[in-house]
Design a protein around this motif. Structure first.
Motif, PDB file in Angstrom:
ATOM      1  N   VAL A  38       0.870  -1.175   0.000  1.00  0.00           N
ATOM      2  CA  VAL A  38       0.000   0.000   0.000  1.00  0.00           C
ATOM      3  C   VAL A  38       0.908   1.226   0.000  1.00  0.00           C
ATOM      4  N   GLU A  39       0.740   2.092  -0.996  1.00  0.00           N
ATOM      5  CA  GLU A  39       1.582   3.291  -1.072  1.00  0.00           C
ATOM      6  C   GLU A  39       1.475   4.105   0.203  1.00  0.00           C
ATOM      7  N   SER A  40       2.617   4.604   0.641  1.00  0.00           N
ATOM      8  CA  SER A  40       2.699   5.427   1.844  1.00  0.00           C
ATOM      9  C   SER A  40       2.978   6.871   1.424  1.00  0.00           C
ATOM     10  N   SER A  41       2.582   7.792   2.274  1.00  0.00           N
ATOM     11  CA  SER A  41       2.852   9.211   1.982  1.00  0.00           C
ATOM     12  C   SER A  41       4.157   9.680   2.624  1.00  0.00           C
ATOM     13  N   THR A  42       4.905   8.775   3.242  1.00  0.00           N
ATOM     14  CA  THR A  42       6.166   9.145   3.886  1.00  0.00           C
ATOM     15  C   THR A  42       7.131   9.694   2.836  1.00  0.00           C
ATOM     16  N   PRO A  43       7.607  10.928   3.027  1.00  0.00           N
ATOM     17  CA  PRO A  43       8.513  11.508   2.033  1.00  0.00           C
ATOM     18  C   PRO A  43       9.976  11.155   2.324  1.00  0.00           C
ATOM     19  N   TYR A  44      10.736  10.912   1.274  1.00  0.00           N
ATOM     20  CA  TYR A  44      12.183  10.745   1.417  1.00  0.00           C
ATOM     21  C   TYR A  44      12.816  10.910   0.048  1.00  0.00           C
ATOM     22  N   THR A  45      13.932  11.616   0.015  1.00  0.00           N
ATOM     23  CA  THR A  45      14.716  11.734  -1.201  1.00  0.00           C
ATOM     24  C   THR A  45      16.153  11.384  -0.865  1.00  0.00           C
ATOM     25  N   CYS A  46      16.655  10.339  -1.504  1.00  0.00           N
ATOM     26  CA  CYS A  46      18.045   9.929  -1.327  1.00  0.00           C
ATOM     27  C   CYS A  46      18.936  10.903  -2.098  1.00  0.00           C
ATOM     28  N   PRO A  47      20.054  11.329  -1.496  1.00  0.00           N
ATOM     29  CA  PRO A  47      20.917  12.294  -2.188  1.00  0.00           C
ATOM     30  C   PRO A  47      21.462  11.789  -3.524  1.00  0.00           C
ATOM     31  N   TRP A  48      21.609  10.481  -3.684  1.00  0.00           N
ATOM     32  CA  TRP A  48      22.162   9.999  -4.952  1.00  0.00           C
ATOM     33  C   TRP A  48      21.204   9.139  -5.777  1.00  0.00           C
ATOM     34  N   LYS A  49      20.155   8.572  -5.140  1.00  0.00           N
ATOM     35  CA  LYS A  49      19.204   7.745  -5.900  1.00  0.00           C
ATOM     36  C   LYS A  49      17.984   8.541  -6.363  1.00  0.00           C
ATOM     37  N   GLY A  50      17.574   9.536  -5.584  1.00  0.00           N
ATOM     38  CA  GLY A  50      16.416  10.330  -5.967  1.00  0.00           C
ATOM     39  C   GLY A  50      15.241  10.145  -5.034  1.00  0.00           C
ATOM     40  N   GLU A  51      14.041  10.493  -5.528  1.00  0.00           N
ATOM     41  CA  GLU A  51      12.825  10.447  -4.721  1.00  0.00           C
ATOM     42  C   GLU A  51      12.360   9.011  -4.524  1.00  0.00           C
ATOM     43  N   CYS A  52      12.086   8.684  -3.273  1.00  0.00           N
ATOM     44  CA  CYS A  52      11.695   7.334  -2.880  1.00  0.00           C
ATOM     45  C   CYS A  52      10.179   7.241  -2.700  1.00  0.00           C
ATOM     46  N   GLN A  53       9.628   6.084  -3.052  1.00  0.00           N
ATOM     47  CA  GLN A  53       8.228   5.772  -2.763  1.00  0.00           C
ATOM     48  C   GLN A  53       8.211   4.652  -1.738  1.00  0.00           C
ATOM     49  N   TYR A  54       7.699   4.959  -0.541  1.00  0.00           N
ATOM     50  CA  TYR A  54       7.558   3.932   0.487  1.00  0.00           C
ATOM     51  C   TYR A  54       6.225   3.213   0.339  1.00  0.00           C
ATOM     52  N   PHE A  55       6.183   1.983   0.838  1.00  0.00           N
ATOM     53  CA  PHE A  55       4.963   1.178   0.880  1.00  0.00           C
ATOM     54  C   PHE A  55       4.829   0.549   2.251  1.00  0.00           C
ATOM     55  N   SER A  56       3.604   0.456   2.739  1.00  0.00           N
ATOM     56  CA  SER A  56       3.328  -0.368   3.905  1.00  0.00           C
ATOM     57  C   SER A  56       3.050  -1.773   3.374  1.00  0.00           C
ATOM     58  N   VAL A  57       3.453  -2.775   4.148  1.00  0.00           N
ATOM     59  CA  VAL A  57       3.282  -4.162   3.742  1.00  0.00           C
ATOM     60  C   VAL A  57       2.122  -4.755   4.520  1.00  0.00           C
ATOM     61  N   LYS A  58       1.123  -5.275   3.805  1.00  0.00           N
ATOM     62  CA  LYS A  58      -0.027  -5.904   4.461  1.00  0.00           C
ATOM     63  C   LYS A  58       0.376  -7.303   4.908  1.00  0.00           C
ATOM     64  N   SER A  59       0.071  -7.582   6.157  1.00  0.00           N
ATOM     65  CA  SER A  59       0.378  -8.891   6.727  1.00  0.00           C
ATOM     66  C   SER A  59      -0.818  -9.327   7.555  1.00  0.00           C
ATOM     67  N   GLY A  60      -1.682 -10.143   6.970  1.00  0.00           N
ATOM     68  CA  GLY A  60      -2.913 -10.525   7.655  1.00  0.00           C
ATOM     69  C   GLY A  60      -3.761  -9.284   7.871  1.00  0.00           C
ATOM     70  N   ASP A  61      -4.162  -9.043   9.128  1.00  0.00           N
ATOM     71  CA  ASP A  61      -4.943  -7.852   9.455  1.00  0.00           C
ATOM     72  C   ASP A  61      -4.065  -6.650   9.785  1.00  0.00           C
ATOM     73  N   ALA A  62      -2.751  -6.871   9.846  1.00  0.00           N
ATOM     74  CA  ALA A  62      -1.823  -5.807  10.226  1.00  0.00           C
ATOM     75  C   ALA A  62      -1.221  -5.145   8.989  1.00  0.00           C
ATOM     76  N   SER A  63      -0.681  -3.960   9.203  1.00  0.00           N
ATOM     77  CA  SER A  63       0.022  -3.231   8.164  1.00  0.00           C
ATOM     78  C   SER A  63       1.373  -2.805   8.736  1.00  0.00           C
ATOM     79  N   LEU A  64       2.446  -3.217   8.082  1.00  0.00           N
ATOM     80  CA  LEU A  64       3.793  -2.878   8.535  1.00  0.00           C
ATOM     81  C   LEU A  64       4.232  -1.623   7.787  1.00  0.00           C
ATOM     82  N   LYS A  65       4.203  -0.509   8.502  1.00  0.00           N
ATOM     83  CA  LYS A  65       4.426   0.796   7.877  1.00  0.00           C
ATOM     84  C   LYS A  65       5.833   0.947   7.299  1.00  0.00           C
TER      85      LYS A  65
END
Length: 100
Positions: A38-65
């Motif tokens: 599940v796409e996350s809104s957490t912002p991060y830009t690596c100085p050499w790789k660029g803009e990152c897209q984080y995802f939360s991982v669904k695990s059963g009823d839980a979501s690992l942010k």
């Protein structure tokens, strides 16, 4: 190689198809089961790789942010450093086990 969370394989590909960057294995986009991410809104830009897209991982009823991430449009200079195009490849963190 496999990415596994709570016994569920959420990504799988031959090791030669993965890319190792800074101690993390990046899986090709087609090898990742998108229904676990599940796409996350957490912002991060690596100085050499660029803009990152984080995802939360669904695990059963839980979501690992923010336990997965990718770089949709890495900086072109990052391709030279890594040795190939890693756009949209997905890496995992913490509770997601990456094994051979």
């Amino acid at each position: 190689m496999k990415a596994v969370v709570n016994g569920e394989v959420i990504a799988e590909a031959p090791k030669e198809d993965l890319i190792a960057i800074e101690g993390n294995w990046y899986f090709p986009p087609a090898s990742v089961k998108s229904e676990y991410l599940v796409e996350s809104s957490t912002p991060y830009t690596c100085p050499w790789k660029g803009e990152c897209q984080y995802f939360s991982v669904k695990s059963g009823d839980a979501s690992l942010k923010d336990r997965a991430w990718s770089y949709p449009t890495p900086y072109p200079t990052a391709f030279d450093r890594v040795g190939k195009d890693f756009s949209n490849y997905v890496a995992f963190w913490k509770e997601v086990d990456v094994t051979e």
